[in-house]
Design an enzyme around this catalytic site. Structure first.
Site, PDB file in Angstrom:
ATOM      1  N   CYS A   1       1.106  -1.551  -0.326  1.00 55.41           N
ATOM      2  CA  CYS A   1      -0.262  -0.119  -0.322  1.00 55.41           C
ATOM      3  C   CYS A   1       0.928   1.623  -0.212  1.00 55.41           C
ATOM      4  CB  CYS A   1      -0.666  -0.351   1.548  1.00 55.41           C
ATOM      5  SG  CYS A   1      -2.025   1.326   0.991  1.00 55.41           S
TER       6      CYS A   1
ATOM      7  N   SER B   1      -6.083  -3.162  14.630  1.00 57.77           N
ATOM      8  CA  SER B   1      -5.925  -2.687  15.721  1.00 57.77           C
ATOM      9  C   SER B   1      -6.511  -1.781  16.457  1.00 57.77           C
ATOM     10  CB  SER B   1      -4.848  -1.381  14.808  1.00 57.77           C
ATOM     11  OG  SER B   1      -6.096  -0.462  14.429  1.00 57.77           O
TER      12      SER B   1
ATOM     13  N   ARG C   1     -11.243   7.393   3.731  1.00 52.80           N
ATOM     14  CA  ARG C   1     -10.775   6.749   2.550  1.00 52.80           C
ATOM     15  C   ARG C   1     -12.257   6.017   1.636  1.00 52.80           C
ATOM     16  NH1 ARG C   1      -5.939   6.158   3.654  1.00 52.80           N
ATOM     17  NH2 ARG C   1      -4.755   5.411   5.517  1.00 52.80           N
TER      18      ARG C   1
ATOM     19  N   CYS D   1      -4.268   6.496  -0.264  1.00 53.26           N
ATOM     20  CA  CYS D   1      -3.209   4.768  -0.389  1.00 53.26           C
ATOM     21  C   CYS D   1      -2.780   4.861  -2.381  1.00 53.26           C
ATOM     22  CB  CYS D   1      -4.477   3.361  -0.741  1.00 53.26           C
ATOM     23  SG  CYS D   1      -4.717   4.018   1.068  1.00 53.26           S
TER      24      CYS D   1
ATOM     25  N   LYS E   1     -11.841  -5.177   1.861  1.00 56.34           N
ATOM     26  CA  LYS E   1     -11.475  -4.240   3.420  1.00 56.34           C
ATOM     27  C   LYS E   1     -12.766  -3.264   3.126  1.00 56.34           C
ATOM     28  CE  LYS E   1      -7.321  -1.751   4.343  1.00 56.34           C
ATOM     29  NZ  LYS E   1      -5.974  -1.283   3.811  1.00 56.34           N
TER      30      LYS E   1
ATOM     31  N   LYS F   1     -11.752  -7.688   6.323  1.00 57.39           N
ATOM     32  CA  LYS F   1     -10.780  -6.452   7.280  1.00 57.39           C
ATOM     33  C   LYS F   1     -11.663  -5.876   6.959  1.00 57.39           C
ATOM     34  CE  LYS F   1      -7.527  -3.800   7.246  1.00 57.39           C
ATOM     35  NZ  LYS F   1      -6.018  -3.031   6.789  1.00 57.39           N
TER      36      LYS F   1
ATOM     37  N   GLU G   1     -16.194  -8.551  -4.514  1.00 62.46           N
ATOM     38  CA  GLU G   1     -14.562  -7.692  -4.564  1.00 62.46           C
ATOM     39  C   GLU G   1     -13.834  -9.247  -4.596  1.00 62.46           C
ATOM     40  OE1 GLU G   1     -12.435  -5.338  -4.343  1.00 62.46           O
ATOM     41  OE2 GLU G   1     -13.916  -3.918  -4.074  1.00 62.46           O
TER      42      GLU G   1
ATOM     43  N   TYR H   1      -2.557  -8.804  16.333  1.00 65.93           N
ATOM     44  CA  TYR H   1      -1.728  -8.297  17.018  1.00 65.93           C
ATOM     45  C   TYR H   1      -1.907  -9.336  18.420  1.00 65.93           C
ATOM     46  CZ  TYR H   1      -2.198  -4.569  13.602  1.00 65.93           C
ATOM     47  OH  TYR H   1      -2.239  -4.101  12.778  1.00 65.93           O
TER      48      TYR H   1
ATOM     49  N   CYS I   1      -0.471   4.578   1.836  1.00 61.16           N
ATOM     50  CA  CYS I   1      -0.494   5.074   2.380  1.00 61.16           C
ATOM     51  C   CYS I   1       0.678   5.637   3.312  1.00 61.16           C
ATOM     52  CB  CYS I   1      -1.947   5.088   3.249  1.00 61.16           C
ATOM     53  SG  CYS I   1      -1.901   3.337   4.234  1.00 61.16           S
TER      54      CYS I   1
ATOM     55  N   ARG J   1      -3.333   3.445  12.383  1.00 65.25           N
ATOM     56  CA  ARG J   1      -2.646   4.668  11.488  1.00 65.25           C
ATOM     57  C   ARG J   1      -1.594   5.790  12.161  1.00 65.25           C
ATOM     58  NH1 ARG J   1      -8.537   5.873   8.748  1.00 65.25           N
ATOM     59  NH2 ARG J   1      -8.178   4.062   7.478  1.00 65.25           N
TER      60      ARG J   1
HETATM   61  C1  PBG Z   1      -2.857   0.000   5.135  1.00 69.24           C
HETATM   62  C2  PBG Z   1      -3.439  -0.535   5.681  1.00 69.24           C
HETATM   63  C3  PBG Z   1      -3.972  -0.339   6.917  1.00 69.24           C
HETATM   64  C4  PBG Z   1      -4.680  -1.480   7.659  1.00 69.24           C
HETATM   65  C5  PBG Z   1      -3.623  -2.597   6.915  1.00 69.24           C
HETATM   66  N1  PBG Z   1      -3.008  -1.915   5.682  1.00 69.24           N
HETATM   67  C6  PBG Z   1      -4.424   0.880   7.501  1.00 69.24           C
HETATM   68  C7  PBG Z   1      -6.074   1.488   6.305  1.00 69.24           C
HETATM   69  O1  PBG Z   1      -6.209   1.330   5.707  1.00 69.24           O
HETATM   70  O2  PBG Z   1      -6.310   2.479   6.868  1.00 69.24           O
HETATM   71  C8  PBG Z   1      -5.327  -1.521   9.134  1.00 69.24           C
HETATM   72  C9  PBG Z   1      -4.732  -2.308   9.815  1.00 69.24           C
HETATM   73  C10 PBG Z   1      -5.073  -2.098  11.968  1.00 69.24           C
HETATM   74  O3  PBG Z   1      -5.686  -1.708  11.747  1.00 69.24           O
HETATM   75  O4  PBG Z   1      -4.419  -3.092  12.156  1.00 69.24           O
HETATM   76  N2  PBG Z   1      -3.897   1.115   3.998  1.00 69.24           N
END
Ligand code: PBG
Length: 328
Positions: free
Chosen positions: A125, A279, A222, A135, A200, A253, A238, A318, A127, A210
Site C-alpha cells: 500500500c 488494531s 478512505r 493509498c 476491506k 477485514k 470483491e 496482534y 498510504c 494509523r
Molecule cells: C494500509 C493498511 C491499513 C491497515 C492495514 N493496511 C490502514 C488503513 O487502511 O487505513 C489496518 C490494519 C489495522 O488496523 O490493524 N492501507
C-alpha cells in the site's frame, strides 16, 4: 431436597459438557498458532523499540531489533509476520514504497537472513509512504485508480526481490491483484503467492494502526476506495474479482464486525480465507482488560475462536504471540 422424577423426551446436550476431555473431543473449532500471522511495524534508526500508545504491548521496531523479535515469533509456533514500514521520507507518490533500500526491503532482508524459515508477508500500500496519507496517486483531491496500479506492482516486485514470501495488497484499488500478478510473473516470480485484502471495509477500527503507521489521510477519508460497511453482497463480488485476477488467499477485514461476511465468503468460495483482527479490535480488548472488565486470556481466545468458527483459515492478529503462549 427437591423430589425429582426423571424426565425424558428431550435432548441432553449437557452429557457432552461434563468434563474437559469430553468437551475437547467434540469441539468443532480449535485454535492453532500455525494459522496466525503477526503484524510488525518497522521504523528507521537503530536500537528503537517505540511503544504504540493505543496498542498496548505493540511497538515500532528498528530493523536491528527484528531478529530478536522474529526468534520469539518462531519460538511461539507462529509461522509468519506481516510487515508495515514507516519510511524516513514521504512524498506525493510514496516513492520509498518501492525503493531498493526502503524500510520494508531492509526489514525483509534482515528477517530472511536471521530466521530464514519464518514466512515474511509484506503489506502492499502507499498510504504509509505518501505525504498526503492516501493509498494512491492524487489528482486534485481524488485518488486515481489506474496510475496507482503501476506503483503498487513495482512495490510488490521490490519486496519480493528483497525476499518476501507473500505479498498482501491492502490499498483497495480496482485491478491491483491483476497488475501485481502480471508484474511478479514478468519478473520471474510466478511462484510467489498474493494474499489480497479483498473485502476491506472503510472502518473506524483502523484508528490505532494509523497512529502506529503514521498513515492518517491529511484530508478526507478512505471511503472513496475502501468498502461501505453496509455491503455484504458487494464483499462477495470483491472477493470473486480478486480470485479472478489471481489472488491465492483472500481476506476479510476487519474481523469481528464482519463475521457474517466471513461466513458467507466461506460458503461461497473454496480459496483459503484470511481475516484481519485489526488494531481497533485489539485496542478494545486491551482497554477493557486494563480496566479489569474482561479476563484477557478468555476474551482473547474466544474472540480468535469466533473468527475461525466463522470460516477463517488464517488469522492476522496482534494477539498472536500471547495467544500462542496460552495455547501451549
Ligand atoms: C494500509 C493498511 C491499513 C491497515 C492495514 N493496511 C490502514 C488503513 O487502511 O487505513 C489496518 C490494519 C489495522 O488496523 O490493524 N492501507
Amino acid at each position: 431436597m427437591i423430589a425429582t422424577a426423571t424426565r425424558t423426551g428431550f435432548t441432553r446436550f449437557r452429557r457432552l459438557r461434563r468434563k474437559e476431555p469430553l468437551r475437547a473431543l467434540v469441539r468443532e473449532t480449535t485454535l492453532d498458532p500455525g494459522d496466525f500471522i503477526y503484524p510488525i511495524f518497522v521504523q528507521p534508526g537503530r536500537g528503537q523499540e517505540t511503544p504504540i500508545s493505543a496498542m498496548p504491548g505493540q511497538c515500532q521496531y528498528s530493523v536491528d531489533r527484528l531478529p530478536a523479535l522474529a526468534e520469539r515469533v518462531a519460538a511461539a509456533g507462529v509461522p509468519a509476520v506481516l510487515l508495515f514500514g514507516i519510511p524516513e521520507h514521504k512524498d506525493e507518490l510514496g516513492s520509498e514504497a518501492w525503493a531498493e533500500h526502503g524500510i520494508v526491503q531492509q526489514a525483509v532482508r534482515e528477517l530472511k537472513r536471521a530466521v530464514p524459515d519464518l514466512l515474511v508477508v509484506t503489506d502492499i500500500c502507499l498510504c504509509e509512504y505518501t505525504s498526503h496519507g492516501h493509498c494512491g496517486v492524487l489528482a486534485g483531491d481524488q485518488v486515481e485508480n489506474d496510475p496507482t496500479l503501476d506503483l503498487l506492482a513495482r512495490t510488490a516486485v521490490s519486496h519480493v526481490e528483497a525476499g518476501a514470501d507473500l505479498v498482501a495488497p491492502s490499498d483497495m484499488m480496482d485491478g491491483r491483484v491483476q497488475a501485481i500478478r502480471q508484474a511478479l510473473d514478468l519478473a520471474g516470480y510466478q511462484h510467489v503467492p498474493v494474499m489480497a485484502y479483498a473485502a476491506k471495509f472503510a472502518s473506524a477500527f483502523y484508528g490505532p494502526f494509523r497512529e502506529a503507521a503514521g498513515s492518517t489521510p491529511q484530508f478526507g477519508d478512505r471511503r472513496g476506495y475502501q468498502m461501505d460497511p453496509g455491503n455484504g453482497r458487494e464483499a462477495l463480488r470483491e472477493i470473486a474479482a480478486d480470485i479472478e485476477e489471481g489472488a491465492d488467499i483472500v481476506m476479510v477485514k476487519p474481523a469481528l464486525p464482519y463475521l457474517d461476511v466471513l461466513a458467507r465468503a466461506r460458503e461461497e468460495f473454496r480459496h483459503p480465507l484470511a481475516a484481519y483482527h485489526v488494531s481497533g479490535e485489539y485496542a478494545m480488548l486491551k482497554a477493557a482488560v486494563a480496566n479489569g472488565w474482561l479476563d484477557e486470556r478468555r476474551a482473547t481466545l474466544e474472540t480468535l475462536t469466533s473468527i475461525r468458527r466463522a470460516g477463517a483459515d488464517v488469522i492476522i492478529t496482534y494477539c498472536a504471540l500471547e495467544a500462542a503462549a496460552w495455547l501451549r
